[in-house]
Design an enzyme around this catalytic site. Structure first.
Site, PDB file in Angstrom:
ATOM      1  N   CYS A 132      20.375 -61.399  21.130  1.00  0.00           N
ATOM      2  CA  CYS A 132      19.725 -62.656  21.165  1.00  0.00           C
ATOM      3  C   CYS A 132      20.084 -63.937  21.115  1.00  0.00           C
ATOM      4  O   CYS A 132      19.438 -63.933  22.715  1.00  0.00           O
ATOM      5  CB  CYS A 132      20.838 -63.076  19.220  1.00  0.00           C
ATOM      6  SG  CYS A 132      19.663 -64.206  18.771  1.00  0.00           S
ATOM      7  N   ASP A 179      10.730 -56.842  15.027  1.00  0.00           N
ATOM      8  CA  ASP A 179      11.785 -58.399  15.393  1.00  0.00           C
ATOM      9  C   ASP A 179      11.282 -59.351  14.924  1.00  0.00           C
ATOM     10  O   ASP A 179       9.838 -60.299  15.191  1.00  0.00           O
ATOM     11  CB  ASP A 179      11.974 -58.616  16.545  1.00  0.00           C
ATOM     12  CG  ASP A 179      13.395 -59.443  16.993  1.00  0.00           C
ATOM     13  OD1 ASP A 179      13.178 -60.678  15.893  1.00  0.00           O
ATOM     14  OD2 ASP A 179      14.023 -59.329  17.951  1.00  0.00           O
ATOM     15  N   HIS A 212      16.072 -57.914  14.206  1.00  0.00           N
ATOM     16  CA  HIS A 212      16.792 -58.156  15.235  1.00  0.00           C
ATOM     17  C   HIS A 212      17.534 -57.508  14.680  1.00  0.00           C
ATOM     18  O   HIS A 212      17.967 -57.762  13.774  1.00  0.00           O
ATOM     19  CB  HIS A 212      16.219 -60.009  14.627  1.00  0.00           C
ATOM     20  CG  HIS A 212      16.475 -60.414  15.906  1.00  0.00           C
ATOM     21  ND1 HIS A 212      16.063 -60.566  17.239  1.00  0.00           N
ATOM     22  CD2 HIS A 212      17.937 -61.572  15.429  1.00  0.00           C
ATOM     23  CE1 HIS A 212      16.853 -61.545  18.067  1.00  0.00           C
ATOM     24  NE2 HIS A 212      17.862 -62.121  17.135  1.00  0.00           N
TER      25      HIS A 212
END
Length: 245
Positions: A132, A179, A212
């Site tokens: 991330c 995501d 995600h």
């Protein structure tokens, strides 16, 4: 795109109950988590954490996984003592919080960690992975740092460096199809720019149905249909490091 009131879908509910096999050390001005394999090696991997910081059990679990595959693994505090994001924080303040934690301004910390790995651990071949926020940091490092051999960017936030694609080192990009903060059109554009400008090996891989954080934050016991993709992502990460380190 993500809801403006909640600009990152990272869910702390996926925190592992994990203590870690390594130890915490001081590396110049920052702290770091280090884990070393039983056999000596000159290969090391820097692990760059997500918004929840260097002490997140999930990230230490991945660092230890790298060690079981023969690498020295180090997860430094790239927030340099500033507080990590907490799930209880007001998401309305997230963008202001992020402004003081720029994934493209970690070079001082990386230089310190590289020196530590070389001088204290005997590392000669060093790669980097990140998740991330850390995935964006990996992209930054692959664009400019000559001392790293390779990188794996896991759901790195493309928009931070979407205008740059002339990578210096082989890089694997891992994304989830579902995501919320990295739309597939951004991934497609990244691929197009890499194809036009990149002179080194790279791969962009999209994992079907994944959200995600699926490689290091998914609860496999709750989402059995996702477990194969979580395992595949981890295997792909290791295989890439094995190939280029």
């Amino acid at each position: 795109m993500a809801n403006e009131s909640r600009p990152c879908p990272c869910d702390i509910g996926d925190r592992f109950d994990y203590g870690g096999r390594g130890q915490e050390v001081q590396v110049e001005h920052i702290k770091a988590y280090v884990c070393k394999p039983s056999a000596s090696t000159d290969k090391a991997v820097i692990v760059i954490h997500d918004i929840f910081g260097w002490q997140l059990p999930n990230t230490r679990y991945i660092a230890d996984m790298l060690t079981t595959n023969g690498y020295i693994a180090i997860c430094p505090d790239f927030f340099a003592g500033q507080e990590a994001w907490k799930p209880s924080n007001d998401w309305g303040t997230f963008n202001d919080w992020l402004k003081t934690r720029n994934a493209g301004k970690i070079d001082k910390e990386v230089d310190a960690v590289l020196k530590y790995l070389r001088d204290q651990c005997g590392a000669k071949k060093i790669g980097v992975i990140g998740f991330c926020w850390g995935g964006a940091a990996v992209q930054h490092l692959m664009l400019k740092n000559p001392h790293l051999k390779t990188g794996v960017s896991l759901y790195g936030v493309i928009r931070h460096f979407d205008d740059k694609s002339n990578l210096l080192h082989p890089t694997l990009f891992i994304f989830g199809e579902k995501d919320d903060i990295i739309p597939l059109e951004q991934v497609t554009l990244l691929e197009q720019k890499l194809k036009q400008n990149c002179k080194v090996a790279y791969e962009v891989k999209i994992y079907p149905g994944q959200t995600h954080g699926f490689v290091h934050r998914k609860r496999e016991d709750i989402n059995p249909q996702d477990k194969p993709y979580t395992e595949e992502g981890r295997k792909d990460m290791i295989n890439w490091l094995n190939k280029y380190l």
